[in-house]
Design a protein around this motif. Structure first.
Motif, PDB file in Angstrom:
ATOM      1  N   ASN A 216      -4.795  54.106  35.217  1.00  0.00           N
ATOM      2  CA  ASN A 216      -4.489  55.348  35.974  1.00  0.00           C
ATOM      3  C   ASN A 216      -4.722  55.253  37.346  1.00  0.00           C
ATOM      4  O   ASN A 216      -4.047  56.002  38.282  1.00  0.00           O
ATOM      5  N   ARG A 221      -2.292  58.218  39.219  1.00  0.00           N
ATOM      6  CA  ARG A 221      -2.193  59.288  38.127  1.00  0.00           C
ATOM      7  C   ARG A 221      -3.591  59.838  38.000  1.00  0.00           C
ATOM      8  O   ARG A 221      -4.321  59.860  37.303  1.00  0.00           O
ATOM      9  N   ASP A 224      -5.279  62.311  35.247  1.00  0.00           N
ATOM     10  CA  ASP A 224      -5.426  61.605  33.825  1.00  0.00           C
ATOM     11  C   ASP A 224      -6.687  60.877  34.080  1.00  0.00           C
ATOM     12  O   ASP A 224      -7.469  60.642  33.243  1.00  0.00           O
ATOM     13  N   MET A 225      -6.768  60.117  35.437  1.00  0.00           N
ATOM     14  CA  MET A 225      -7.848  59.510  35.692  1.00  0.00           C
ATOM     15  C   MET A 225      -9.449  60.130  35.528  1.00  0.00           C
ATOM     16  O   MET A 225     -10.440  59.725  35.015  1.00  0.00           O
TER      17      MET A 225
END
Length: 261
Positions: A216, A221, A224-225
């Protein structure tokens, strides 16, 4: 219910630091003091935390993979480390030789052993576990040796007088005598084990929190990370707190000693 209330009353201070940090992060992100693109508000991250429950495309399967690797790593470290730690104390020369070897290997980050293990085992789960095992195993050996040396010599002399040797000596003298140090070693090994597992997942595992975090980050992203990063932090906290609670229940004198110190 009373047990839960007592647990929360005794452990509430553990949440103060993280909550203050998250509150400060939220405020700075909202007012634009830090770029929201790379540091989204914690409330947005928490709102996206539903991916934790998704076992297929979300984080659920990766969390289970990381927990499984951590449990396997620490279990092997304890089983092998305690046995080796007690065995090498039988000879002064053996202890010095192994101690020198451990001092040589210990400063090397465990993840650096992964490429060498892949030469033999490939990028397999076995290679991941053995790489993660390096540092926790060294920790368990060192703490076990220290625990054996802390045993009152009178107890060992009594064991000699009663011809207590072999397995009886191991289970009735050395293991109980070194137990406080071994428990401390397990607690530290849990932390090192989690660090090692996450690091190896980032570079060599097809699943796990480390792999999810790295993928991610590469695709930006960010939310989400951060969910993955939050899961790692919570897992580390729960591992430490949970082990302390279990150790205090199995070894009541440990909790009493901490209260009086």
């Amino acid at each position: 219910m009373n047990a839960l209330a007592r647990f929360l009353r005794e452990r509430w201070a553990l949440a103060v630091g993280p909550l203050v940090l998250l509150g400060l992060w939220e405020a700075l992100s909202r007012i634009g003091a830090i770029p929201m693109t790379f540091f989204p508000p914690p409330t947005r991250i928490i709102a996206n935390a539903g991916i934790i429950l998704d076992l297929e495309t979300g984080l659920g399967g990766d969390i289970l993979a990381t927990i499984g690797r951590l449990v396997g790593t620490v279990a092997l470290a304890v089983l092998i480390g305690v046995g080796l730690g007690i065995a090498i104390t039988a000879s002064q020369w053996t202890e010095r030789g192994v101690g020198t070897l451990l001092s040589f290997v210990y400063p090397i980050p465990g993840v650096l052993f992964f490429p060498f293990l892949t030469f033999v085992l490939g990028r397999s789960e076995t290679a991941v576990l053995l790489t993660a095992l390096v540092t926790p195993l060294i920790v368990m050996i060192l703490y076990t040796v220290a625990g054996v040396h802390s045993i009152n010599r009178t107890l060992i002399e009594v064991a000699d007088n009663y011809d207590c040797r072999g397995a009886r000596r191991f289970f009735r003298v050395f293991l109980p005598g070194a137990l406080p140090s071994i428990v401390t070693g397990i607690r530290i090994s849990l932390g090192f084990g989690l660090i090692a597992v996450i690091a190896i997942e980032m570079v060599g595992a097809p699943s796990g929190l480390g792999n999810f975090l790295w993928e991610n980050w590469q695709t930006l992203r960010v939310t989400d990370m951060y969910v993955a990063l939050l899961c790692i932090a919570v897992l580390g906290l729960l591992t430490t707190v949970g082990f302390d609670a279990l150790a205090d229940r199995l070894l009541p004198w440990r909790a009493d000693a901490r209260k009086t110190s």
